[in-house]
Design a protein around this motif. Sequence first.
Motif: not given
Length: 93
Positions: A67-72, A74-77, A82-83
């Motif tokens: 789940l930590q990997r998936k969250l990371a 998702a945060e990158k995406e 946003k950019k």
Amino acid sequence: MQTITEETKKKVVKLHIQDGRTIASLAAEYGICHATVSNWIRAYREECQTNDAAKSENELMQEVRQLQRKLAEAEKENDFLKKAAAFFAKEID
């Protein structure tokens, strides 16, 4: 020679399984031989084969890591989107 508590052993194993820390980094941080850390991890995995509580705990730690990997990811995406949105908003103006 330092005495290592059971609590420290469990913490080191958890950091490896749940947080994905390398054996080398844990050995260096805790001042423990690489082989010792490896033996603790192997012993824990063997315990999981016969101890249902340990097996359940191991599965939870692995799920947390996943789940930590998936969250990371998702945060990158999200940051990328946003950019991209900011870039296209400038183009429209």
